[in-house]
Design a protein around this motif. Structure first.
Motif, mmCIF file in Angstrom:
data_model
loop_
_atom_site.group_PDB
_atom_site.id
_atom_site.type_symbol
_atom_site.label_atom_id
_atom_site.label_comp_id
_atom_site.label_asym_id
_atom_site.label_seq_id
_atom_site.Cartn_x
_atom_site.Cartn_y
_atom_site.Cartn_z
ATOM 1 N N PHE A 197 1.182 4.039 -12.955
ATOM 2 C CA PHE A 197 1.229 3.252 -11.718
ATOM 3 C C PHE A 197 2.398 3.294 -10.934
ATOM 4 O O PHE A 197 2.391 3.229 -9.649
ATOM 5 N N CYS A 198 3.443 3.179 -11.568
ATOM 6 C CA CYS A 198 4.755 3.011 -10.958
ATOM 7 C C CYS A 198 5.841 4.320 -11.211
ATOM 8 O O CYS A 198 6.783 4.488 -10.435
ATOM 9 N N VAL A 249 2.164 2.447 -3.130
ATOM 10 C CA VAL A 249 1.170 3.124 -4.188
ATOM 11 C C VAL A 249 1.265 4.561 -3.738
ATOM 12 O O VAL A 249 1.317 5.637 -4.549
ATOM 13 N N TRP A 270 0.883 -1.012 -0.094
ATOM 14 C CA TRP A 270 -0.072 0.009 -0.010
ATOM 15 C C TRP A 270 0.929 1.316 -0.133
ATOM 16 O O TRP A 270 0.554 2.111 -0.758
ATOM 17 N N ARG A 310 -1.003 -3.245 -8.253
ATOM 18 C CA ARG A 310 -0.830 -1.958 -8.462
ATOM 19 C C ARG A 310 -2.078 -1.249 -8.407
ATOM 20 O O ARG A 310 -3.043 -1.652 -8.709
ATOM 21 N N ALA A 311 -2.142 0.133 -8.348
ATOM 22 C CA ALA A 311 -3.299 0.976 -8.241
ATOM 23 C C ALA A 311 -3.140 2.403 -8.318
ATOM 24 O O ALA A 311 -1.931 2.713 -8.338
ATOM 25 N N LEU A 312 -4.006 2.948 -9.048
ATOM 26 C CA LEU A 312 -4.112 4.729 -9.083
ATOM 27 C C LEU A 312 -5.453 5.072 -8.959
ATOM 28 O O LEU A 312 -6.216 4.373 -9.331
ATOM 29 N N MET A 322 -7.982 -1.483 -2.683
ATOM 30 C CA MET A 322 -6.865 -2.212 -2.949
ATOM 31 C C MET A 322 -7.074 -3.374 -2.209
ATOM 32 O O MET A 322 -6.933 -4.699 -2.586
ATOM 33 N N VAL A 366 -7.450 -0.550 -9.933
ATOM 34 C CA VAL A 366 -6.610 -1.533 -8.939
ATOM 35 C C VAL A 366 -6.536 -3.044 -9.792
ATOM 36 O O VAL A 366 -7.455 -3.392 -10.100
ATOM 37 N N PHE A 410 3.632 -5.256 -3.982
ATOM 38 C CA PHE A 410 3.479 -4.208 -5.233
ATOM 39 C C PHE A 410 4.351 -4.655 -6.260
ATOM 40 O O PHE A 410 5.266 -4.961 -6.033
ATOM 41 N N CYS A 440 4.547 -3.440 -10.623
ATOM 42 C CA CYS A 440 3.846 -3.060 -11.773
ATOM 43 C C CYS A 440 4.163 -3.939 -12.969
ATOM 44 O O CYS A 440 5.218 -4.527 -13.255
ATOM 45 N N ARG A 488 3.942 7.195 -4.950
ATOM 46 C CA ARG A 488 4.223 7.484 -6.367
ATOM 47 C C ARG A 488 3.302 8.643 -6.522
ATOM 48 O O ARG A 488 3.275 9.197 -7.583
#
Ligand SMILES: [Zn+2]
Length: 302
Positions: free
Chosen positions: A273-274, A42, A39, A100-102, A60, A91, A236, A238, A45
């Motif tokens: 994402f990353c 994420v 978490w 990965r998430a945004l 997430m 997610v 995590f 990507c 970033r």
């Protein structure tokens, strides 16, 4: 309040793990997930406004729980598109539990109810299986007051399964618990589901975030016989690649890409994402659009 004692070599707390449990004497099973470094990777970033951050953390944790419940090999993608202040939320969780998430938002975000944050939106649940299997996509209207309620509705409608979900997140961790009634199993104890769901509701946000799974289960169900399985790690990661970037440029089209090249002398792309930066110069763009050039497809190598 539960005090977080610094664990010796991380033995006491469940870090980045997913744990499965079953009721020995009732047709009920569940999962508990705790995301820590996953978490924070994420959050490192992108600086999210607090309401967006809370929502993304809950999604997430939910994605990890769903990945465990809906068995498949491949990737699960939760995508929210809305006309509210939070425009987009994505997610991904693979069956190896790499995540990965945004989220994207516009304007100033102040604390506001779930329905207002997401406006008229919908949640698309995609299961992108490994090669050879069919892609699954389910669309869920964002009805309810929370991420948990939306997903409970999804399980009820599409799987005909009684499900309860609890989710929480803060700046350090995201956590969740799912409880589900197993179908087609006779039980003498008909009240077991109602009781388990009710007890689950007494779990506080602090307890869900801070307590290890075994303590959560003891706190809620010490009168039941519960079997807790070995934890599995979550991390995590990507899945972006240079090949994927080249494929995206192909989709964008030669005219568009060439106009960027003319203007800037190169093409820059950042993975949302990353944060990985990809740069393609004139020679690489020429190669990309050279006759006969094909990009690999279906690659998820990192
Ligand atoms: Zn990336």
């Amino acid at each position: 309040m539960y005090m977080d004692v610094i664990p010796t070599r991380g033995i006491d707390r469940d870090h980045d793990s997913l744990e499965r449990f079953v009721f020995e004497e009732a047709p009920i099973h569940g999962r508990i997930v705790h995301l820590d470094a996953t978490w924070r990777a994420v959050l490192e970033r992108r600086a999210y406004p607090e309401p967006v951050r809370e929502l993304l953390g809950e999604f997430m944790a939910a994605a990890a729980l769903l990945t465990a419940m809906l068995k498949f090999d491949g990737r699960l993608i939760l995508q929210v598109q809305s006309n509210g202040p939070v425009r987009l939320l994505v997610v991904e969780c693979s069956s190896e539990r790499a995540m990965r998430a945004l989220a994207q938002w516009h304007g100033e975000i102040t604390p506001m109810p779930f329905a207002q944050l997401l406006g008229h939106g919908r949640l698309v649940i995609t299961i992108d299986p490994q090669q050879g299997k069919e892609r699954y996509q389910g669309v869920v209207e964002l009805e309810g007051d929370s991420v948990a309620q939306v997903l409970e509705g999804y399980f009820k409608r599409s799987e005909q399964l009684d499900t309860r979900i609890w989710l929480a997140s803060d700046t350090e961790r995201a956590a969740g618990m799912i409880l589900q009634k197993l179908p087609d199993r006779e039980s003498e104890d008909t009240d077991a589901w109602d009781r388990a769901a009710h007890l689950g509701s007494t779990l506080t946000r602090e307890e869900l975030l801070m307590l290890p799974a075994k303590d959560i289960l003891h706190r809620l169900y010490h009168e039941d016989d519960i079997r807790l399985f070995q934890r599995v790690p979550v991390s995590f990661r990507c899945t972006c690649t240079r090949t994927g970037v080249e494929r995206a440029l192909h989709i964008m089209g030669e005219t568009e890409v060439r106009s960027i090249l003319t203007e800037k002398g190169k093409v820059d792309i950042d993975c949302e994402f990353c944060g990985t930066h990809y740069e393609l110069d004139m020679v690489e763009i020429e190669q990309l659009f050279a006759v006969g050039h094909t990009t690999e497809t279906g690659s998820t190598r990192h």
